[in-house]
Design a protein around this motif. Structure first.
Motif, PDB file in Angstrom:
ATOM      1  N   VAL A   1       0.861  -1.189   0.000  1.00  0.00           N
ATOM      2  CA  VAL A   1       0.000   0.000   0.000  1.00  0.00           C
ATOM      3  C   VAL A   1       0.897   1.239   0.000  1.00  0.00           C
ATOM      4  N   MET A   2       0.594   2.172  -0.890  1.00  0.00           N
ATOM      5  CA  MET A   2       1.331   3.435  -0.896  1.00  0.00           C
ATOM      6  C   MET A   2       0.426   4.442  -0.198  1.00  0.00           C
ATOM      7  N   PHE A   3       0.727   4.709   1.038  1.00  0.00           N
ATOM      8  CA  PHE A   3      -0.158   5.502   1.873  1.00  0.00           C
ATOM      9  C   PHE A   3      -0.030   6.988   1.544  1.00  0.00           C
ATOM     10  N   GLN A   4      -1.160   7.594   1.227  1.00  0.00           N
ATOM     11  CA  GLN A   4      -1.206   9.023   0.916  1.00  0.00           C
ATOM     12  C   GLN A   4      -1.454   9.769   2.225  1.00  0.00           C
ATOM     13  N   ASP A   5      -0.421  10.441   2.693  1.00  0.00           N
ATOM     14  CA  ASP A   5      -0.468  11.041   4.021  1.00  0.00           C
ATOM     15  C   ASP A   5      -0.824  12.523   3.928  1.00  0.00           C
TER      16      ASP A   5
ATOM     17  N   ALA B   1     -11.274   8.718  10.250  1.00  0.00           N
ATOM     18  CA  ALA B   1     -10.985   9.834  11.105  1.00  0.00           C
ATOM     19  C   ALA B   1     -10.734  11.101  10.287  1.00  0.00           C
ATOM     20  N   ARG B   2     -10.218  10.888   9.075  1.00  0.00           N
ATOM     21  CA  ARG B   2      -9.727  12.069   8.376  1.00  0.00           C
ATOM     22  C   ARG B   2     -10.821  12.930   7.761  1.00  0.00           C
ATOM     23  N   GLY B   3     -12.027  12.343   7.665  1.00  0.00           N
ATOM     24  CA  GLY B   3     -13.180  13.143   7.239  1.00  0.00           C
ATOM     25  C   GLY B   3     -13.555  14.169   8.296  1.00  0.00           C
TER      26      GLY B   3
ATOM     27  N   LEU C   1     -11.999  -2.249   2.699  1.00  0.00           N
ATOM     28  CA  LEU C   1     -11.287  -1.126   2.098  1.00  0.00           C
ATOM     29  C   LEU C   1      -9.959  -1.628   1.559  1.00  0.00           C
ATOM     30  N   GLU C   2      -9.114  -0.687   1.084  1.00  0.00           N
ATOM     31  CA  GLU C   2      -7.901  -1.112   0.381  1.00  0.00           C
ATOM     32  C   GLU C   2      -7.065  -2.074   1.213  1.00  0.00           C
ATOM     33  N   TYR C   3      -6.984  -1.835   2.539  1.00  0.00           N
ATOM     34  CA  TYR C   3      -6.100  -2.679   3.342  1.00  0.00           C
ATOM     35  C   TYR C   3      -6.802  -3.389   4.490  1.00  0.00           C
ATOM     36  N   GLY C   4      -8.056  -3.817   4.292  1.00  0.00           N
ATOM     37  CA  GLY C   4      -8.709  -4.598   5.350  1.00  0.00           C
ATOM     38  C   GLY C   4     -10.218  -4.463   5.336  1.00  0.00           C
TER      39      GLY C   4
ATOM     40  N   ASP D   1     -10.952  12.117   3.346  1.00  0.00           N
ATOM     41  CA  ASP D   1      -9.699  12.602   2.737  1.00  0.00           C
ATOM     42  C   ASP D   1      -9.399  11.883   1.443  1.00  0.00           C
ATOM     43  N   LEU D   2      -9.841  10.600   1.329  1.00  0.00           N
ATOM     44  CA  LEU D   2      -9.361   9.795   0.204  1.00  0.00           C
ATOM     45  C   LEU D   2     -10.353   8.718  -0.194  1.00  0.00           C
ATOM     46  N   VAL D   3     -10.451   8.491  -1.491  1.00  0.00           N
ATOM     47  CA  VAL D   3     -11.200   7.331  -1.951  1.00  0.00           C
ATOM     48  C   VAL D   3     -10.242   6.415  -2.706  1.00  0.00           C
TER      49      VAL D   3
HETATM   50  N1  LIG Z   1      -3.408   4.424  -0.137  1.00  0.00           N
HETATM   51  C1  LIG Z   1      -4.058   5.019   0.858  1.00  0.00           C
HETATM   52  N2  LIG Z   1      -3.555   6.126   1.458  1.00  0.00           N
HETATM   53  C2  LIG Z   1      -4.220   6.723   2.474  1.00  0.00           C
HETATM   54  N3  LIG Z   1      -5.393   6.297   2.946  1.00  0.00           N
HETATM   55  C3  LIG Z   1      -5.928   5.204   2.362  1.00  0.00           C
HETATM   56  N4  LIG Z   1      -7.092   4.563   2.581  1.00  0.00           N
HETATM   57  C4  LIG Z   1      -7.140   3.514   1.730  1.00  0.00           C
HETATM   58  N5  LIG Z   1      -6.073   3.470   0.936  1.00  0.00           N
HETATM   59  C5  LIG Z   1      -5.303   4.529   1.317  1.00  0.00           C
END
Ligand SMILES: Nc1ncnc2[nH]cnc12
Ligand SMILES: O=P(O)(O)OC[C@H]1O[C@H](OP(=O)(O)OP(=O)(O)O)[C@H](O)[C@@H]1O
Length: 484
Positions: free
Chosen positions: A75-79, A114-116, A151-154, A176-178
């Protein structure tokens, strides 16, 4: 047969089944898939900011990418915490959403934990709507309804207070992210269950490649400011044992540049074919061949000595450049894979589905190849070490001969065997270690002082490879390839 081994990549040896007689000093190949830059959204809606809005550029560049978070599964986490550190970028983000949603009759802004919760409340205040938190389980004290989702990771679950929204409310969902859209779909279902009309959903970031598998709502109903394009499949080269060695994992945001160091797998090998694939399967032949070229003029040296730097560089327009360079001779070739003739989503889905179906079998193959390569690397490293000038001088003939003998037997044995089980190679490796390492240890002790000599690098490298690092044997399970 040409063999290659990786020195600082995750997997080890590279092989090409055919020695190509043609050379491709600079080849342009059409590749079936686009890969493009973290780019600014071309807005689908009338009121979202135009693509050249400098605010969007600032927002896009303030987002940080952290690989392998929260799980080490690519997973490339978008911070977005780095966006929050830039007050202007944060303000611009809120302003852009407010410009779009002000005066649209929105009565509820629903934020997803949480980020919403970071982006939702300021938008709600500015457009004069109430803010409703949608929370993870056991956080809301009143009567709730809940929805589970992947979701992407669980997997996870969110809840909403049943009395927070009334029938007839016009809702905007904020996050914050879809990515896959699993979370957003669950949020929309919750709002609809309590009678709200979901007007639109808005996210700062969208991962379009993942969004394609989204279910439960129309993707046109999601607005996002920053589109992050990612590699839809892993990219790599064929390595020894017909294994695909991945340089750029799938879902890596682009542009991206990744390098790996590889080496030859036979003595005095002068050419190496570089075969570039995309896909998730273990055997290269089960993946999609994008192109190939041959690097020749490689340093004539024992197996494992030449260092070939292979670099994958995907630019902002999704064009992949593959370069292979012998770091000793400076000999270099490259290939450009253009961003046309994309694989269809169906084809990508089929490849992903096959990777899932053959996961166990593929893992088995990888393990066997890894174990075989480890044994072969060890044998060749020993062979090279005992042929070293200083070793020949300092090590008694009888020890060198017994190492040589044991090594030759293993190399011959490897030549005539089909791929065997992991344990067979492990056993053989153990036998070889037990037989040779006492001699090597003796050689090492008598000889180590000389290795402080800066110019005696190759002898040092060989000792490192055969299992000694700073005078200590490597531990069980270590790879014998160098990491530099
Ligand atoms: N790649 C990602 N970065 C940040 N938040 C996420 N939520 C699901 N995938 C994500
Ligand atoms: O589109 P999806 O694949 O469903 O992923 C997107 C969701 O994942 C992240 O939240 P996460 O579950 O990490 O929650 P957190 O902010 O509470 O850590 C992100 O903030 C979205 O809510």
């Amino acid at each position: 047969m040409l063999l290659f081994k990786s020195l600082n990549c995750s997997s080890s040896l590279l092989q090409s089944p055919v020695l190509s007689s043609r050379l491709f000093p600079s080849v342009v190949v059409r590749t079936p898939r686009t890969l493009s830059v973290r780019r600014i959204r071309t807005n689908r809606s009338i009121s979202m900011a135009s693509t050249d809005d400098s605010r969007l550029k600032r927002i896009a560049s303030s987002i940080r990418v952290i690989p392998d978070f929260p799980k080490p599964e690519g997973v490339m986490f978008q911070d977005i915490t780095t966006l929050l550190l830039d007050p202007q970028a944060f303000k611009d983000t809120i302003d852009l959403f407010v410009e779009r949603y002000k005066g649209k009759g929105i009565t509820v802004v629903a934020g997803i934990e949480a980020r919403g919760f970071i982006f939702g409340p300021p938008i709600a205040l500015a457009i004069g709507a109430k803010f409703v938190p949608m929370r993870k389980p056991k956080k809301l004290p009143g009567e709730v309804i809940s929805e589970e989702y992947s979701l992407e990771y669980g997997t996870d679950k969110i809840e909403i207070h049943v009395d927070a929204v009334q029938p007839g409310d016009r809702a905007l969902v904020i996050d914050d992210l879809v990515a896959t859209g699993g979370t957003l779909s669950a949020a929309i279902r919750l709002l609809e269950r309590v009678g709200a009309e979901v007007v639109e959903s808005a996210c700062v970031i969208e991962l379009p490649e993942l969004k394609e598998v989204r279910l439960g709502y129309r993707s046109e109903d999601v607005q996002s400011l920053v589109l992050v394009d990612v590699t839809p499949l892993s990219l790599g080269i064929e390595t020894k044992g017909d294994v695909l060695t991945v340089l750029i994992p799938r879902n890596t945001p682009i542009p991206i540049k990744k390098e790996g160091i590889f080496t030859t797998c036979s003595d005095f090998q002068s050419t190496i074919p570089i075969r570039v694939y995309e896909g998730e399967r273990a055997r290269s032949e089960d993946n999609n061949l994008l192109g190939q070229f041959t690097l020749d003029g490689i340093l004539l040296a024992p197996q494992g000595v030449p260092k070939i730097n292979v670099c994958f560089n995907i630019d902002a327009d999704g064009i992949l450049n593959v370069t292979a360079e012998d770091t000793s001779t400076g000999e270099k070739r490259h290939m450009t894979l253009m961003n046309v003739d994309r694989l269809t989503n169906k084809e990508i889905e089929r490849m992903m589905e096959e990777a899932e179906r053959f996961k166990a079998e593929d893992e088995e193959h990888r393990k066997k190849v890894r174990a075989r390569n480890k044994l072969e690397s060890f044998a060749y490293a020993l062979k090279n070490a005992v042929e070293e000038r200083k070793v020949v001088k300092s090590m008694p003939h009888v020890y060198r001969e017994s190492i040589n003998c044991a090594v030759k037997l293993v190399i011959e044995w490897l030549k005539h065997k089909e791929l065997l089980s992991e344990h067979v190679y492990e056993r053989k490796l153990e036998e070889l270690r037990n037989e040779c390492l006492p001699h090597v240890a003796k050689m090492y002790q008598e000889y180590y002082v000389d290795l402080d000599d800066e110019d005696d690098v190759s002898a040092r490298l060989d000792l490192l490879r055969i299992g000694y690092f700073n005078g200590k044997p490597k531990t069980e399970g270590d790879e014998y390839e160098m990491t530099d």
